[in-house]
Design a protein around this motif. Sequence first.
Motif, PDB file in Angstrom:
ATOM      1  N   MET A  45       0.895  -1.275  -0.037  1.00  0.00           N
ATOM      2  CA  MET A  45      -0.025   0.171  -0.100  1.00  0.00           C
ATOM      3  C   MET A  45       1.053   1.329   0.001  1.00  0.00           C
ATOM      4  SD  MET A  45      -2.985  -1.382   2.518  1.00  0.00           S
ATOM      5  CE  MET A  45      -3.899   0.366   2.268  1.00  0.00           C
ATOM      6  N   LYS A  46       2.040   1.294   0.483  1.00  0.00           N
ATOM      7  CA  LYS A  46       2.874   2.547   0.912  1.00  0.00           C
ATOM      8  C   LYS A  46       3.396   2.610  -0.531  1.00  0.00           C
ATOM      9  CE  LYS A  46       4.794   2.121   5.571  1.00  0.00           C
ATOM     10  NZ  LYS A  46       5.551   1.899   6.274  1.00  0.00           N
ATOM     11  N   THR A  47       3.712   1.673  -1.369  1.00  0.00           N
ATOM     12  CA  THR A  47       4.271   1.464  -2.859  1.00  0.00           C
ATOM     13  C   THR A  47       3.008   2.244  -3.520  1.00  0.00           C
ATOM     14  OG1 THR A  47       5.235  -0.636  -2.316  1.00  0.00           O
ATOM     15  CG2 THR A  47       5.326   0.370  -4.424  1.00  0.00           C
ATOM     16  N   PHE A  48       1.961   1.721  -3.395  1.00  0.00           N
ATOM     17  CA  PHE A  48       0.712   2.197  -4.156  1.00  0.00           C
ATOM     18  C   PHE A  48       0.582   3.845  -3.971  1.00  0.00           C
ATOM     19  CE2 PHE A  48      -3.671   3.546  -3.645  1.00  0.00           C
ATOM     20  CZ  PHE A  48      -4.126   3.461  -4.877  1.00  0.00           C
ATOM     21  N   TYR A  49       0.777   4.180  -2.335  1.00  0.00           N
ATOM     22  CA  TYR A  49       0.792   5.819  -2.096  1.00  0.00           C
ATOM     23  C   TYR A  49       1.848   6.463  -3.139  1.00  0.00           C
ATOM     24  CZ  TYR A  49      -2.281   4.935   1.800  1.00  0.00           C
ATOM     25  OH  TYR A  49      -3.578   4.568   2.766  1.00  0.00           O
ATOM     26  N   ASN A  50       2.924   6.018  -3.201  1.00  0.00           N
ATOM     27  CA  ASN A  50       4.279   6.689  -3.572  1.00  0.00           C
ATOM     28  C   ASN A  50       4.263   6.706  -5.071  1.00  0.00           C
ATOM     29  OD1 ASN A  50       6.391   7.967  -3.116  1.00  0.00           O
ATOM     30  ND2 ASN A  50       7.280   6.296  -2.079  1.00  0.00           N
ATOM     31  N   LYS A  51       3.449   5.696  -5.740  1.00  0.00           N
ATOM     32  CA  LYS A  51       3.365   5.541  -7.135  1.00  0.00           C
ATOM     33  C   LYS A  51       2.239   6.621  -7.488  1.00  0.00           C
ATOM     34  CE  LYS A  51       1.835   1.893  -9.586  1.00  0.00           C
ATOM     35  NZ  LYS A  51       1.611   0.362  -9.646  1.00  0.00           N
ATOM     36  N   THR A  52       1.166   6.740  -6.780  1.00  0.00           N
ATOM     37  CA  THR A  52      -0.025   7.801  -7.123  1.00  0.00           C
ATOM     38  C   THR A  52       0.563   8.945  -6.955  1.00  0.00           C
ATOM     39  OG1 THR A  52      -1.346   5.992  -6.029  1.00  0.00           O
ATOM     40  CG2 THR A  52      -2.262   8.210  -6.403  1.00  0.00           C
ATOM     41  N   TYR A  53       1.506   9.109  -5.900  1.00  0.00           N
ATOM     42  CA  TYR A  53       2.000  10.716  -5.830  1.00  0.00           C
ATOM     43  C   TYR A  53       2.876  11.072  -6.798  1.00  0.00           C
ATOM     44  CZ  TYR A  53       4.211  14.468  -3.343  1.00  0.00           C
ATOM     45  OH  TYR A  53       4.528  15.899  -2.831  1.00  0.00           O
ATOM     46  N   TYR A  54       3.473   9.881  -7.509  1.00  0.00           N
ATOM     47  CA  TYR A  54       4.448  10.213  -8.309  1.00  0.00           C
ATOM     48  C   TYR A  54       3.738  10.646  -9.926  1.00  0.00           C
ATOM     49  CZ  TYR A  54       8.366   9.409 -11.963  1.00  0.00           C
ATOM     50  OH  TYR A  54       9.052   9.719 -12.790  1.00  0.00           O
ATOM     51  N   GLU A  55       2.736   9.648 -10.140  1.00  0.00           N
ATOM     52  CA  GLU A  55       2.030   9.870 -11.339  1.00  0.00           C
ATOM     53  C   GLU A  55       1.166  11.433 -11.227  1.00  0.00           C
ATOM     54  OE1 GLU A  55      -0.849   6.769 -11.178  1.00  0.00           O
ATOM     55  OE2 GLU A  55       0.668   5.193 -11.758  1.00  0.00           O
ATOM     56  N   TYR A  60       8.576  11.617  -6.240  1.00  0.00           N
ATOM     57  CA  TYR A  60       8.267  10.529  -4.978  1.00  0.00           C
ATOM     58  C   TYR A  60       8.309  11.391  -3.570  1.00  0.00           C
ATOM     59  CZ  TYR A  60       8.854   6.591  -7.908  1.00  0.00           C
ATOM     60  OH  TYR A  60       8.675   5.611  -8.916  1.00  0.00           O
ATOM     61  N   MET A  61       7.307  11.111  -2.842  1.00  0.00           N
ATOM     62  CA  MET A  61       7.167  11.505  -1.664  1.00  0.00           C
ATOM     63  C   MET A  61       8.730  11.235  -0.882  1.00  0.00           C
ATOM     64  SD  MET A  61       3.440  10.915  -0.058  1.00  0.00           S
ATOM     65  CE  MET A  61       3.091   9.383  -0.952  1.00  0.00           C
ATOM     66  N   ASP A  62       8.765  12.416   0.161  1.00  0.00           N
ATOM     67  CA  ASP A  62      10.089  11.901   1.044  1.00  0.00           C
ATOM     68  C   ASP A  62       9.583  10.956   2.325  1.00  0.00           C
ATOM     69  OD1 ASP A  62       8.816  13.373   3.036  1.00  0.00           O
ATOM     70  OD2 ASP A  62      10.054  15.073   2.651  1.00  0.00           O
ATOM     71  N   GLU A  63      10.570  10.146   2.789  1.00  0.00           N
ATOM     72  CA  GLU A  63      10.232   9.217   3.792  1.00  0.00           C
ATOM     73  C   GLU A  63       9.116   9.628   4.905  1.00  0.00           C
ATOM     74  OE1 GLU A  63      10.301   5.647   5.123  1.00  0.00           O
ATOM     75  OE2 GLU A  63      11.279   6.245   3.463  1.00  0.00           O
ATOM     76  N   PHE A  64       9.376  10.931   5.224  1.00  0.00           N
ATOM     77  CA  PHE A  64       8.513  11.489   6.438  1.00  0.00           C
ATOM     78  C   PHE A  64       7.291  11.610   6.146  1.00  0.00           C
ATOM     79  CE2 PHE A  64       6.684  15.085   8.695  1.00  0.00           C
ATOM     80  CZ  PHE A  64       6.847  14.532  10.137  1.00  0.00           C
ATOM     81  N   ALA A  65       6.992  12.233   4.760  1.00  0.00           N
ATOM     82  CA  ALA A  65       5.718  12.375   4.150  1.00  0.00           C
ATOM     83  C   ALA A  65       4.922  11.067   4.004  1.00  0.00           C
ATOM     84  CB  ALA A  65       5.666  12.983   2.932  1.00  0.00           C
TER      85      ALA A  65
END
Length: 500
Positions: A45-55, A60-65
């Motif tokens: 799910m974290k990967t999905f969050y990051n991918k969505t953010y990237y698109e 990509y989001m930073d670690e803290f975000a």
Amino acid sequence: MEQVPAKKEGRLTLVLGLATLIAAFGSSFQYGYNVAAINSPAQFMKTFYNKTYYERNNGYMDEFALTLLWSVSVSMFPFGGFVGSLMVGPLVNNFGRKGTLLFNNIFSIVPAVLMGCSKVAGSFEMIILSRLLVGICAGLSSNVVPMYLGELAPKNLRGGLGVVPQLFITIGILVAQIFGLRSLLASEEGWPILLGVTGVPAALQLLLLPFFPESPRYLLIQKKDEVAAQTALKRLRGWDDVGPEMEEIRQEDEAERAVGFVSVLKLFRTRSLRWQVISVIVLMGGQQLSGVNAIYYYADQIYLSAGVKENDVQYVTVGTGAVNVLMTVCAVFVVELLGRRFLLLLGFSVCFTACCVLTAALALQDTISWMPYVSIACIIAYVVGHALGPSPVPAVLITETFLQSSRPAAFMVGGSVHWLSNFTVGLIFPFVQVGLGAYSFVIFGVICLLTTIYTFLVVPETKAKTFIEINQIFTKMNKVSEVHPEKEELEEFPPSTRGQ
């Protein structure tokens, strides 16, 4: 020649049994399921969050975000639970207990659809919103199911049936752990299904619960509908002679008339309810702050350090979940034999001991080779202890120590404490863990010890007593002269405020 016994022992009729199963499976099961379902697919799910953010943002989001977004997704659930607890009073008084459970399915079916579609839609906001909604569902059901079942059950079965919701919460956790095995649904494709399954029990409940009776106490006391209350009681008890029990509900009604409707504010002001309210707060706080969620959170790391292979940890976790279910099954049968008070004392002291030994074991983990196995034993002991007393008993006690008019307000207080403590532990524990490491369990041990002492000094045994009898025990403790101590209080509350 027919002999009528003076007072029949209530038995578990088919109607009562099925109503219990449907209410618990449709509502409590989901609470457990949603607590655990989000743990195993976390990485995907974290990967999905990051991918969505990237698109959306080409970066990509930073670690803290990412960590913040994730902990918001997780802790939206207990926050929703808190919101749900605040809705309990108004809903159960207007829609009834059964009506509230039916209405509550909205908060499960909608988020199930949203979570199931979130990946296709490419929106993690849908997941966060769903966690809030499904939290509201859990907040309502964790309060309304014990209330509904406690009011349906005859007094000799009240404890046993009151533990059933907790049993289904643990079954929900176990099912989520099993579905969350990597070979099943914890995968890139599988996680939306894993989160969406929660809608199935809700749909079943919507189909089946309407055929079962509403709480007879609600029908008689709030709705003033004698005929309906009598019909409901006859169906639940499986016999026609429900006179004595109707009489008991009427007595409760009489005792209540003097009080009028009790709001949360009035609950705190009323002297005759003082120790009941304090007990609810202490037991609900103790239940959540004793670290039960933290133990689950920490378990994987402890198993790893004990030399369990990374891929096998998930199976050990399922094993722990199964122990939890088994011990709660025991509690269902034992709560009427040994009593509520004994189980609380036993459970909290086992948890206290487990926390102390666990702290020592974690501190010595690297120096003594067999210490990690002691840690595993402590986790299992802790789970056993918590499943016997602290998890199931407090909700049973809220139903038992309050009469009809103050019960919804009491569940609102208990529920709010439960969910706020849950929220706090979820949010703060990761930081405490970084700061204190192994010693973070000292805090939980202390809370378990304090709760044990409080229970020993204050909480009375309520097994096999009527609500009125239990009320009289507390009347003595609150040093109030009679059953209607609120008469002097009614001066402050003009008649117009009673029906709010």
